[in-house]
Design a protein around this motif. Structure first.
Motif, PDB file in Angstrom:
ATOM      1  N   ARG A  81       0.797  -1.211  -0.092  1.00 58.88           N
ATOM      2  CA  ARG A  81      -0.189  -0.243  -0.092  1.00 58.88           C
ATOM      3  C   ARG A  81       0.797   1.229  -0.484  1.00 58.88           C
ATOM      4  NH1 ARG A  81      -5.071  -1.603   0.704  1.00 58.88           N
ATOM      5  NH2 ARG A  81      -5.799  -3.686   1.370  1.00 58.88           N
ATOM      6  N   ASN A  82       2.253   1.389  -1.243  1.00 59.53           N
ATOM      7  CA  ASN A  82       2.156   2.705  -1.018  1.00 59.53           C
ATOM      8  C   ASN A  82       2.044   2.976  -2.932  1.00 59.53           C
ATOM      9  OD1 ASN A  82       4.202   4.001   0.857  1.00 59.53           O
ATOM     10  ND2 ASN A  82       4.176   1.460   1.405  1.00 59.53           N
ATOM     11  N   LEU A  83       3.386   3.913  -3.230  1.00 63.55           N
ATOM     12  CA  LEU A  83       3.365   4.228  -4.471  1.00 63.55           C
ATOM     13  C   LEU A  83       4.940   3.940  -5.424  1.00 63.55           C
ATOM     14  CD1 LEU A  83       2.399   7.928  -3.626  1.00 63.55           C
ATOM     15  CD2 LEU A  83       0.264   5.770  -5.057  1.00 63.55           C
ATOM     16  N   ILE A  84       5.009   2.593  -5.562  1.00 65.09           N
ATOM     17  CA  ILE A  84       6.379   2.068  -5.626  1.00 65.09           C
ATOM     18  C   ILE A  84       6.088   1.194  -6.940  1.00 65.09           C
ATOM     19  CG2 ILE A  84       7.936  -0.238  -5.393  1.00 65.09           C
ATOM     20  CD1 ILE A  84       7.509   0.798  -2.308  1.00 65.09           C
ATOM     21  N   LYS A  85       7.023   1.857  -7.963  1.00 62.16           N
ATOM     22  CA  LYS A  85       6.767   1.428  -9.427  1.00 62.16           C
ATOM     23  C   LYS A  85       7.917   0.542  -9.257  1.00 62.16           C
ATOM     24  CE  LYS A  85       4.792   6.391 -10.605  1.00 62.16           C
ATOM     25  NZ  LYS A  85       4.989   6.441  -9.331  1.00 62.16           N
ATOM     26  N   ASN A  86       8.837   0.684  -9.645  1.00 60.60           N
ATOM     27  CA  ASN A  86       9.410  -1.012  -9.225  1.00 60.60           C
ATOM     28  C   ASN A  86      11.192  -1.561  -8.467  1.00 60.60           C
ATOM     29  OD1 ASN A  86      12.262   0.991  -9.405  1.00 60.60           O
ATOM     30  ND2 ASN A  86      11.723   1.622 -10.970  1.00 60.60           N
ATOM     31  N   LEU A  87      11.242  -2.193  -8.148  1.00 60.68           N
ATOM     32  CA  LEU A  87      12.095  -2.969  -7.618  1.00 60.68           C
ATOM     33  C   LEU A  87      13.276  -2.801  -7.184  1.00 60.68           C
ATOM     34  CD1 LEU A  87      10.306  -6.747  -7.904  1.00 60.68           C
ATOM     35  CD2 LEU A  87       9.886  -4.660  -6.348  1.00 60.68           C
ATOM     36  N   VAL A  88      14.313  -1.783  -8.225  1.00 61.92           N
ATOM     37  CA  VAL A  88      15.051  -1.191  -7.845  1.00 61.92           C
ATOM     38  C   VAL A  88      15.304  -0.583  -6.085  1.00 61.92           C
ATOM     39  CG1 VAL A  88      16.893   1.274  -9.208  1.00 61.92           C
ATOM     40  CG2 VAL A  88      15.311  -0.328 -10.090  1.00 61.92           C
ATOM     41  N   GLY A  89      16.265  -1.024  -5.790  1.00 66.24           N
ATOM     42  CA  GLY A  89      16.593  -0.895  -4.463  1.00 66.24           C
ATOM     43  C   GLY A  89      16.867  -1.602  -3.593  1.00 66.24           C
ATOM     44  N   LEU A  90      16.187  -2.564  -4.253  1.00 64.80           N
ATOM     45  CA  LEU A  90      16.062  -4.327  -3.384  1.00 64.80           C
ATOM     46  C   LEU A  90      17.556  -5.059  -3.124  1.00 64.80           C
ATOM     47  CD1 LEU A  90      12.917  -6.089  -4.503  1.00 64.80           C
ATOM     48  CD2 LEU A  90      13.352  -4.528  -1.604  1.00 64.80           C
ATOM     49  N   GLU A  91      18.314  -4.767  -3.951  1.00 61.56           N
ATOM     50  CA  GLU A  91      19.262  -5.848  -5.027  1.00 61.56           C
ATOM     51  C   GLU A  91      20.727  -5.259  -3.252  1.00 61.56           C
ATOM     52  OE1 GLU A  91      19.771  -1.285  -6.128  1.00 61.56           O
ATOM     53  OE2 GLU A  91      18.850  -3.038  -6.770  1.00 61.56           O
ATOM     54  N   ALA A  92      20.222  -4.247  -2.159  1.00 61.74           N
ATOM     55  CA  ALA A  92      21.201  -4.101  -0.895  1.00 61.74           C
ATOM     56  C   ALA A  92      20.684  -4.897   0.270  1.00 61.74           C
ATOM     57  CB  ALA A  92      20.907  -2.536  -0.482  1.00 61.74           C
ATOM     58  N   VAL A  93      19.934  -5.929  -0.321  1.00 59.22           N
ATOM     59  CA  VAL A  93      19.678  -6.524   0.801  1.00 59.22           C
ATOM     60  C   VAL A  93      19.291  -8.280   0.110  1.00 59.22           C
ATOM     61  CG1 VAL A  93      18.172  -5.109   2.556  1.00 59.22           C
ATOM     62  CG2 VAL A  93      16.582  -5.978  -0.247  1.00 59.22           C
ATOM     63  N   GLY A  94      19.742  -7.833  -1.195  1.00 58.61           N
ATOM     64  CA  GLY A  94      20.054  -9.307  -1.933  1.00 58.61           C
ATOM     65  C   GLY A  94      19.806 -10.481  -1.248  1.00 58.61           C
ATOM     66  N   ASP A  95      20.791 -10.246  -0.196  1.00 55.52           N
ATOM     67  CA  ASP A  95      21.668 -11.275   0.530  1.00 55.52           C
ATOM     68  C   ASP A  95      21.404 -12.361   2.134  1.00 55.52           C
ATOM     69  OD1 ASP A  95      23.367 -11.909  -1.521  1.00 55.52           O
ATOM     70  OD2 ASP A  95      25.316 -10.562  -0.441  1.00 55.52           O
ATOM     71  N   THR A  96      19.962 -11.238   2.239  1.00 56.26           N
ATOM     72  CA  THR A  96      19.039 -11.938   3.649  1.00 56.26           C
ATOM     73  C   THR A  96      18.225 -11.697   3.597  1.00 56.26           C
ATOM     74  OG1 THR A  96      19.698  -9.540   3.462  1.00 56.26           O
ATOM     75  CG2 THR A  96      21.223 -10.074   4.796  1.00 56.26           C
ATOM     76  N   LEU A  97      17.166 -11.206   2.978  1.00 53.43           N
ATOM     77  CA  LEU A  97      15.533 -10.702   2.935  1.00 53.43           C
ATOM     78  C   LEU A  97      14.523 -12.530   2.168  1.00 53.43           C
ATOM     79  CD1 LEU A  97      14.150  -7.945   2.673  1.00 53.43           C
ATOM     80  CD2 LEU A  97      13.525  -8.316   0.245  1.00 53.43           C
ATOM     81  N   GLU A  98      14.238 -12.524   3.008  1.00 55.74           N
ATOM     82  CA  GLU A  98      13.341 -13.815   2.723  1.00 55.74           C
ATOM     83  C   GLU A  98      12.253 -13.748   2.797  1.00 55.74           C
ATOM     84  OE1 GLU A  98      14.057 -16.203   6.336  1.00 55.74           O
ATOM     85  OE2 GLU A  98      15.953 -16.520   6.483  1.00 55.74           O
ATOM     86  N   GLU A  99      11.571 -12.316   2.772  1.00 50.90           N
ATOM     87  CA  GLU A  99      10.382 -12.086   2.424  1.00 50.90           C
ATOM     88  C   GLU A  99       9.491 -10.826   2.111  1.00 50.90           C
ATOM     89  OE1 GLU A  99       7.330 -13.416   5.958  1.00 50.90           O
ATOM     90  OE2 GLU A  99       8.057 -14.888   6.542  1.00 50.90           O
ATOM     91  N   LEU A 100       9.528 -10.847   0.957  1.00 51.04           N
ATOM     92  CA  LEU A 100       9.397  -9.401   0.741  1.00 51.04           C
ATOM     93  C   LEU A 100       7.476  -9.012   0.220  1.00 51.04           C
ATOM     94  CD1 LEU A 100       9.672  -6.738  -0.879  1.00 51.04           C
ATOM     95  CD2 LEU A 100       9.753  -7.619  -2.414  1.00 51.04           C
ATOM     96  N   TRP A 101       6.744  -8.320   1.424  1.00 54.90           N
ATOM     97  CA  TRP A 101       5.416  -7.692   1.103  1.00 54.90           C
ATOM     98  C   TRP A 101       4.807  -6.412   0.549  1.00 54.90           C
ATOM     99  CZ3 TRP A 101       4.053  -8.589   7.013  1.00 54.90           C
ATOM    100  CH2 TRP A 101       4.600  -9.875   7.695  1.00 54.90           C
ATOM    101  N   ILE A 102       4.504  -6.663  -0.768  1.00 52.93           N
ATOM    102  CA  ILE A 102       4.370  -5.406  -1.709  1.00 52.93           C
ATOM    103  C   ILE A 102       3.426  -5.137  -2.654  1.00 52.93           C
ATOM    104  CG2 ILE A 102       5.696  -6.667  -3.689  1.00 52.93           C
ATOM    105  CD1 ILE A 102       7.470  -3.958  -3.232  1.00 52.93           C
ATOM    106  N   SER A 103       1.867  -5.735  -2.211  1.00 48.01           N
ATOM    107  CA  SER A 103       0.937  -5.639  -2.702  1.00 48.01           C
ATOM    108  C   SER A 103       0.277  -4.112  -2.883  1.00 48.01           C
ATOM    109  CB  SER A 103       0.202  -6.286  -1.874  1.00 48.01           C
ATOM    110  OG  SER A 103       0.684  -7.642  -1.602  1.00 48.01           O
ATOM    111  N   TYR A 104      -0.519  -4.072  -3.384  1.00 45.25           N
ATOM    112  CA  TYR A 104      -0.687  -2.794  -3.857  1.00 45.25           C
ATOM    113  C   TYR A 104      -0.067  -1.954  -4.417  1.00 45.25           C
ATOM    114  CZ  TYR A 104      -5.099  -4.935  -2.023  1.00 45.25           C
ATOM    115  OH  TYR A 104      -6.446  -5.910  -1.697  1.00 45.25           O
ATOM    116  N   ASN A 105       0.500  -1.767  -4.887  1.00 41.36           N
ATOM    117  CA  ASN A 105       1.406  -0.869  -5.219  1.00 41.36           C
ATOM    118  C   ASN A 105       1.342  -0.774  -6.840  1.00 41.36           C
ATOM    119  OD1 ASN A 105       3.872   0.238  -3.517  1.00 41.36           O
ATOM    120  ND2 ASN A 105       3.482  -1.604  -3.047  1.00 41.36           N
ATOM    121  N   GLN A 106       2.238   0.014  -7.514  1.00 37.09           N
ATOM    122  CA  GLN A 106       2.067   0.248  -8.954  1.00 37.09           C
ATOM    123  C   GLN A 106       3.237  -1.131 -10.008  1.00 37.09           C
ATOM    124  OE1 GLN A 106       1.843   4.662  -8.980  1.00 37.09           O
ATOM    125  NE2 GLN A 106      -0.024   4.120  -7.846  1.00 37.09           N
ATOM    126  N   ILE A 107       3.483  -1.768  -9.587  1.00 29.88           N
ATOM    127  CA  ILE A 107       5.249  -2.235 -10.166  1.00 29.88           C
ATOM    128  C   ILE A 107       4.359  -3.041 -11.256  1.00 29.88           C
ATOM    129  CG2 ILE A 107       6.918  -4.225  -9.824  1.00 29.88           C
ATOM    130  CD1 ILE A 107       6.492  -3.509  -7.025  1.00 29.88           C
TER     131      ILE A 107
END
Length: 196
Positions: A81-107
């Motif tokens: 529930r934000n206004l996020i359009k892409n996944l750029v920026g996630l690479e910084a946590v690529g080695d540790t992130l196990e769950e991504l909750w990103i519903s209701y955006n503009q991806i």
């Protein structure tokens, strides 16, 4: 005097510290969802959350994922529930992130999702993914076990073209995402002969 339209993550963290009596850099869980006024960007203060394992910034007005470098322990990131359009920026946590909750955006595009080496859970319903070529990028996620994808144009059009059959949708996704165990809230049952 008019109320301020938005706030920075730095301001939100200061409010959070005051409310919880915790120091943000030491906290394992930082919940900044549904702020009023809403947070509109992930500023550099985010990178100070070095102990954080779960960060929630859902229900705000964030347009870009940013400043996650420094979050070396982050396992769960909630940005629904934000206004996020892409996944750029996630690479910084690529080695540790196990769950991504990103519903209701503009991806619409899933570029960069393959860098999530440990991602097990992806909730991305109600976004703008409309092409199989984008969906196919999820196949790069060897550890993905649970996906929620309803409400994306690709899903809706597939159901429309297949008489609303969730079984057809599940079968199609199963072919494309082999490790998946749960899709849109339902467990995937694989036939013994289809497991090779």
């Amino acid at each position: 005097m008019a109320a301020k339209a938005s706030m920075t993550t730095k301001e939100a963290l200061a409010k959070w510290e005051e409310k919880t009596q915790q120091k943000a850099p030491d906290a394992k869980e930082v919940l900044l969802y549904g702020q009023f006024p809403p947070i509109d960007k992930m500023d550099a203060s985010i990178s100070t959350l070095t102990s954080c394992e779960k960060l929630s910034l859902s229900t705000n007005l964030i347009e870009k994922i940013a400043n996650l470098n420094g979050l070396k322990n982050l396992k769960i990131l909630s940005l629904g529930r934000n206004l996020i359009k892409n996944l750029v920026g996630l690479e910084a946590v690529g080695d540790t992130l196990e769950e991504l909750w990103i519903s209701y955006n503009q991806i619409e595009k899933l570029k960069g999702i393959g860098g999530m080496k440990k991602l097990k859970v992806l909730y991305m319903s109600n976004n703008l993914v409309k092409e199989w070529v984008e969906f196919q990028k999820l196949a790069e996620l060897q550890t993905l076990h649970e996906l929620v994808f309803t409400g994306n144009p690709l899903h809706d059009k597939f159901l429309e073209d297949n008489g609303g059959s969730q079984d057809s949708w599940q079968a199609e996704v199963q072919k494309r995402l082999k490790p998946l165990k749960k899709l849109d809230g339902s467990h995937i049952i694989r036939d013994a002969e289809n497991t090779e």
